[in-house]
Design a protein around this motif. Structure first.
Motif, PDB file in Angstrom:
ATOM      1  N   PHE A 192       0.860  -1.295  -0.106  1.00 62.28           N
ATOM      2  CA  PHE A 192      -0.219  -0.108   0.069  1.00 62.28           C
ATOM      3  C   PHE A 192       0.861   1.209  -0.065  1.00 62.28           C
ATOM      4  O   PHE A 192       1.807   1.281   0.664  1.00 62.28           O
ATOM      5  CB  PHE A 192      -0.920  -0.031   1.305  1.00 62.28           C
ATOM      6  CG  PHE A 192      -1.776   1.130   1.126  1.00 62.28           C
ATOM      7  CD1 PHE A 192      -2.827   1.336   0.566  1.00 62.28           C
ATOM      8  CD2 PHE A 192      -1.420   2.467   1.908  1.00 62.28           C
ATOM      9  CE1 PHE A 192      -3.876   2.324   0.419  1.00 62.28           C
ATOM     10  CE2 PHE A 192      -2.232   3.343   1.927  1.00 62.28           C
ATOM     11  CZ  PHE A 192      -3.230   3.570   1.133  1.00 62.28           C
ATOM     12  N   TYR A 193       0.260   2.184  -0.726  1.00 62.34           N
ATOM     13  CA  TYR A 193       1.132   3.904  -0.476  1.00 62.34           C
ATOM     14  C   TYR A 193      -0.380   4.587  -1.101  1.00 62.34           C
ATOM     15  O   TYR A 193      -1.263   3.807  -1.878  1.00 62.34           O
ATOM     16  CB  TYR A 193       2.054   3.770  -1.232  1.00 62.34           C
ATOM     17  CG  TYR A 193       2.690   5.209  -0.529  1.00 62.34           C
ATOM     18  CD1 TYR A 193       3.453   4.948   0.718  1.00 62.34           C
ATOM     19  CD2 TYR A 193       3.016   6.462  -0.975  1.00 62.34           C
ATOM     20  CE1 TYR A 193       3.933   6.087   1.214  1.00 62.34           C
ATOM     21  CE2 TYR A 193       3.166   7.453  -0.521  1.00 62.34           C
ATOM     22  CZ  TYR A 193       3.974   7.250   0.878  1.00 62.34           C
ATOM     23  OH  TYR A 193       4.386   8.399   1.532  1.00 62.34           O
ATOM     24  N   SER A 194      -0.141   5.633  -0.974  1.00 57.39           N
ATOM     25  CA  SER A 194      -1.356   6.649  -1.340  1.00 57.39           C
ATOM     26  C   SER A 194      -1.356   6.825  -2.783  1.00 57.39           C
ATOM     27  O   SER A 194      -0.536   6.392  -3.414  1.00 57.39           O
ATOM     28  CB  SER A 194      -1.136   7.921  -0.413  1.00 57.39           C
ATOM     29  OG  SER A 194      -0.210   8.724  -1.262  1.00 57.39           O
ATOM     30  N   ASN A 195      -2.630   7.340  -3.130  1.00 51.42           N
ATOM     31  CA  ASN A 195      -2.700   7.849  -4.533  1.00 51.42           C
ATOM     32  C   ASN A 195      -2.264   9.244  -4.730  1.00 51.42           C
ATOM     33  O   ASN A 195      -2.496   9.792  -5.874  1.00 51.42           O
ATOM     34  CB  ASN A 195      -4.270   7.935  -4.857  1.00 51.42           C
ATOM     35  CG  ASN A 195      -4.956   6.520  -5.066  1.00 51.42           C
ATOM     36  OD1 ASN A 195      -4.226   5.887  -5.802  1.00 51.42           O
ATOM     37  ND2 ASN A 195      -6.009   6.222  -4.433  1.00 51.42           N
ATOM     38  N   SER A 196      -1.191   9.700  -4.143  1.00 49.55           N
ATOM     39  CA  SER A 196      -0.443  10.870  -4.552  1.00 49.55           C
ATOM     40  C   SER A 196       0.611  10.551  -5.335  1.00 49.55           C
ATOM     41  O   SER A 196       1.561  11.557  -5.483  1.00 49.55           O
ATOM     42  CB  SER A 196       0.032  11.707  -3.250  1.00 49.55           C
ATOM     43  OG  SER A 196       0.673  10.663  -2.368  1.00 49.55           O
ATOM     44  N   VAL A 197       0.906   9.269  -5.583  1.00 45.87           N
ATOM     45  CA  VAL A 197       2.202   8.627  -6.366  1.00 45.87           C
ATOM     46  C   VAL A 197       1.850   8.101  -7.503  1.00 45.87           C
ATOM     47  O   VAL A 197       0.562   7.481  -7.661  1.00 45.87           O
ATOM     48  CB  VAL A 197       3.191   8.082  -5.447  1.00 45.87           C
ATOM     49  CG1 VAL A 197       3.709   8.952  -4.331  1.00 45.87           C
ATOM     50  CG2 VAL A 197       2.449   6.635  -4.799  1.00 45.87           C
ATOM     51  N   GLN A 198       2.720   7.769  -8.274  1.00 43.66           N
ATOM     52  CA  GLN A 198       2.422   6.941  -9.594  1.00 43.66           C
ATOM     53  C   GLN A 198       2.249   5.444  -9.270  1.00 43.66           C
ATOM     54  O   GLN A 198       2.981   5.006  -8.350  1.00 43.66           O
ATOM     55  CB  GLN A 198       3.594   6.973 -10.766  1.00 43.66           C
ATOM     56  CG  GLN A 198       3.874   8.349 -11.436  1.00 43.66           C
ATOM     57  CD  GLN A 198       2.932   8.804 -12.263  1.00 43.66           C
ATOM     58  OE1 GLN A 198       2.154   7.994 -12.868  1.00 43.66           O
ATOM     59  NE2 GLN A 198       2.682   9.963 -12.476  1.00 43.66           N
ATOM     60  N   ASN A 199       1.478   4.729  -9.966  1.00 46.08           N
ATOM     61  CA  ASN A 199       1.080   3.309  -9.508  1.00 46.08           C
ATOM     62  C   ASN A 199       0.898   2.909 -10.824  1.00 46.08           C
ATOM     63  O   ASN A 199      -0.295   2.783 -11.585  1.00 46.08           O
ATOM     64  CB  ASN A 199      -0.107   3.046  -8.543  1.00 46.08           C
ATOM     65  CG  ASN A 199      -0.434   1.875  -8.366  1.00 46.08           C
ATOM     66  OD1 ASN A 199       0.265   0.876  -8.982  1.00 46.08           O
ATOM     67  ND2 ASN A 199      -1.063   1.564  -7.201  1.00 46.08           N
ATOM     68  N   GLN A 200       1.923   2.131 -11.425  1.00 50.45           N
ATOM     69  CA  GLN A 200       1.913   1.417 -12.702  1.00 50.45           C
ATOM     70  C   GLN A 200       0.882   0.484 -12.917  1.00 50.45           C
ATOM     71  O   GLN A 200       0.103   0.129 -13.835  1.00 50.45           O
ATOM     72  CB  GLN A 200       3.118   0.832 -13.144  1.00 50.45           C
ATOM     73  CG  GLN A 200       3.176   0.138 -14.442  1.00 50.45           C
ATOM     74  CD  GLN A 200       2.965   1.082 -15.538  1.00 50.45           C
ATOM     75  OE1 GLN A 200       3.500   2.443 -15.584  1.00 50.45           O
ATOM     76  NE2 GLN A 200       2.270   0.919 -16.491  1.00 50.45           N
ATOM     77  N   LEU A 201       0.521  -0.330 -11.631  1.00 49.97           N
ATOM     78  CA  LEU A 201      -0.648  -1.228 -11.599  1.00 49.97           C
ATOM     79  C   LEU A 201      -2.073  -0.809 -12.027  1.00 49.97           C
ATOM     80  O   LEU A 201      -2.663  -1.526 -12.629  1.00 49.97           O
ATOM     81  CB  LEU A 201      -0.608  -2.256 -10.363  1.00 49.97           C
ATOM     82  CG  LEU A 201       0.409  -3.227  -9.976  1.00 49.97           C
ATOM     83  CD1 LEU A 201       0.238  -3.621  -8.555  1.00 49.97           C
ATOM     84  CD2 LEU A 201       0.497  -4.144 -10.945  1.00 49.97           C
ATOM     85  N   GLN A 202      -2.274   0.386 -11.341  1.00 45.01           N
ATOM     86  CA  GLN A 202      -3.506   1.006 -11.846  1.00 45.01           C
ATOM     87  C   GLN A 202      -3.549   1.141 -13.662  1.00 45.01           C
ATOM     88  O   GLN A 202      -4.597   0.902 -14.060  1.00 45.01           O
ATOM     89  CB  GLN A 202      -3.535   2.097 -11.193  1.00 45.01           C
ATOM     90  CG  GLN A 202      -3.956   2.308  -9.522  1.00 45.01           C
ATOM     91  CD  GLN A 202      -4.036   3.440  -9.196  1.00 45.01           C
ATOM     92  OE1 GLN A 202      -3.906   4.605  -9.655  1.00 45.01           O
ATOM     93  NE2 GLN A 202      -4.245   3.644  -7.690  1.00 45.01           N
ATOM     94  N   LYS A 203      -2.717   1.619 -14.063  1.00 45.15           N
ATOM     95  CA  LYS A 203      -2.600   1.853 -15.635  1.00 45.15           C
ATOM     96  C   LYS A 203      -2.508   0.603 -16.259  1.00 45.15           C
ATOM     97  O   LYS A 203      -3.140   0.191 -17.182  1.00 45.15           O
ATOM     98  CB  LYS A 203      -1.101   2.522 -15.912  1.00 45.15           C
ATOM     99  CG  LYS A 203      -0.859   3.982 -15.281  1.00 45.15           C
ATOM    100  CD  LYS A 203       0.196   4.456 -15.786  1.00 45.15           C
ATOM    101  CE  LYS A 203       0.454   5.881 -14.998  1.00 45.15           C
ATOM    102  NZ  LYS A 203       1.929   6.637 -15.112  1.00 45.15           N
ATOM    103  N   ASP A 204      -1.917  -0.539 -15.964  1.00 42.57           N
ATOM    104  CA  ASP A 204      -1.924  -1.954 -16.466  1.00 42.57           C
ATOM    105  C   ASP A 204      -3.309  -2.276 -16.341  1.00 42.57           C
ATOM    106  O   ASP A 204      -3.908  -3.029 -17.086  1.00 42.57           O
ATOM    107  CB  ASP A 204      -0.957  -2.914 -15.481  1.00 42.57           C
ATOM    108  CG  ASP A 204       0.460  -2.566 -15.854  1.00 42.57           C
ATOM    109  OD1 ASP A 204       0.737  -1.840 -16.694  1.00 42.57           O
ATOM    110  OD2 ASP A 204       1.518  -3.106 -15.091  1.00 42.57           O
ATOM    111  N   LEU A 205      -4.077  -2.174 -15.282  1.00 45.03           N
ATOM    112  CA  LEU A 205      -5.459  -2.719 -14.931  1.00 45.03           C
ATOM    113  C   LEU A 205      -6.331  -2.000 -15.893  1.00 45.03           C
ATOM    114  O   LEU A 205      -7.433  -2.608 -16.527  1.00 45.03           O
ATOM    115  CB  LEU A 205      -5.852  -2.424 -13.606  1.00 45.03           C
ATOM    116  CG  LEU A 205      -7.214  -2.798 -13.203  1.00 45.03           C
ATOM    117  CD1 LEU A 205      -7.680  -4.259 -13.449  1.00 45.03           C
ATOM    118  CD2 LEU A 205      -7.637  -2.491 -11.515  1.00 45.03           C
ATOM    119  N   ALA A 206      -6.323  -0.747 -16.098  1.00 44.28           N
ATOM    120  CA  ALA A 206      -7.212   0.178 -16.971  1.00 44.28           C
ATOM    121  C   ALA A 206      -6.842  -0.417 -18.465  1.00 44.28           C
ATOM    122  O   ALA A 206      -8.098  -0.501 -19.088  1.00 44.28           O
ATOM    123  CB  ALA A 206      -6.733   1.606 -16.750  1.00 44.28           C
TER     124      ALA A 206
END
Length: 374
Positions: A62-76
């Motif tokens: 876990f970390y906050s949504n104030s940083v980049q998260n490649q997994l979110q982009k991969d999921l989209a």
């Protein structure tokens, strides 16, 4: 301290699960045709799913949504490919109710209006705006009355247009298939008519695919049995196969701004790893096609063998409505035949198994159900 007692509980405590089966603490084995409220999409404890989450937890959880998260982009990206909606944007949250809450908020932001049209027997969640558009007075508290909703009959475009003429409706929200309402499928022509009316009256069309999405209907989303192109699509349940995650697919007609929507836990690393594993398994094992094939078989066999029973649904989202109340029948299935099912109201058995259910397991269920009915 003890638990706040809000659920009627069966005297069963599951301790292990695999595929379409669960085992209780007494080592009794049950066929799971309910998937924990349509949540288990790829089967319990799927090896790839377990590996994906375990690997991610060993890296960062876990970390906050104030940083980049490649997994979110991969999921989209992956979600767009498999669903066919790659021209939408994705907002990630934690549950179905939260997805609907954010969709309704976004619709109000975009139109400057506040009333919502929903439909009888519809269910959209237990948070503030979501519960206000749900057709169940028992769960609507006085505080929810600040949200204004108009609840109309399903499949009647005339009443919808009449309500829209006042020009104060920000959104029309409708389930791809009504789940808690009894597995009621809206007409394709009705959905297409809703889209036309919403475009005409500057109103946002929200397709609630929280229960009916993620391959359950034999399409990725149930609305894809029609030609409709919703402005917003909400999802959760099967999205994480048990790990809490929800999302809103947002068409390009919406312009975002910072602070519009937000969440602390939404789209965290573990949730995204779980959701990616689900999509990878759905694709690799062709589970949407399996849901269509096994569901069609189950529907046909139920219609043939359960005389007088109303059989409804698509894919592995099936309702079996009997003339009499089915409380005793469901308990007989559970405690004597060791089969989990759900209910809608007091007369409809709801079937929502993992999407990897086999023909043999579907046959076993129908044979046991016929035995119990007789």
């Amino acid at each position: 301290m003890k638990l706040f007692d809000v659920y009627p509980l069966f005297d069963i405590e599951p301790v292990k699960a695999q595929g379409c089966y669960i085992w209780d603490k007494n080592d009794h084995k049950y066929l799971d045709l309910y998937g924990g409220h349509a949540v288990i999409s790829i089967g319990h404890t799927h090896p790839h799913y377990v590996e994906r989450i375990t690997q991610q937890l060993n890296q960062i959880g876990f970390y906050s949504n104030s940083v980049q998260n490649q997994l979110q982009k991969d999921l989209a990206r992956k979600l767009g490919e498999i669903s066919g909606l790659d021209d939408y944007n994705l907002f990630l949250c934690n549950s179905g109710a939260e997805a609907n809450e954010n969709a309704l908020k976004l619709a109000s932001f975009a139109t400057g209006k506040k009333k919502v049209i929903s439909f009888k027997k519809g269910f959209h969640g237990r948070t503030s705006a979501a519960v206000a558009v749900t057709d169940n007075p028992k769960i609507i508290a006085p505080i929810n009355s600040k949200h204004e909703s108009v609840i109309l009959e399903l499949n009647n475009l005339d009443t919808v247009e009449e309500a829209l003429k006042n020009n104060d409706i920000c959104a029309v929200i409708i389930e791809g298939i009504q789940g808690i309402g009894g597995i009621i499928v809206p007409d394709a022509e009705f959905l297409e008519g809703l889209e036309q009316l919403c475009n005409q009256y500057n109103t946002v069309l929200i397709l609630d695919e929280i229960q009916s999405g993620y391959g359950r209907s034999g399409k990725f989303f149930a609305f894809q049995y029609s030609k409709v192109k919703p402005h917003l699509v909400t999802m959760a349940k099967g999205m994480g196969n048990g790990f809490p995650i929800g999302g809103v697919l947002i068409s390009n007609k919406f312009e975002p701004w910072y602070g519009m929507l937000g969440t602390t836990f939404g789209g965290n690393y573990l949730a995204c790893a779980a959701a990616l594993a689900v999509l990878e398994v759905i694709e690799k094992e062709d589970l949407i096609q399996n849901a269509q094939k096994v569901g069609s078989h189950l529907l046909a066999k139920a219609k043939k063998m359960l005389k007088g029973c109303k059989v409804r649904g698509y894919g592995l989202m099936i309702g079996l409505e009997f003339d009499e109340e089915i409380v005793a029948l469901r308990k007989k299935l559970l405690f004597e035949e060791k089969i989990f099912t759900g209910v809608s109201g007091t007369k409809t058995i709801r079937i929502l198994p993992p999407l990897n259910l086999s023909i043999e397991e579907a046959d076993l269920f129908i044979d046991k159900l016929v035995k119990c009915v007789q």
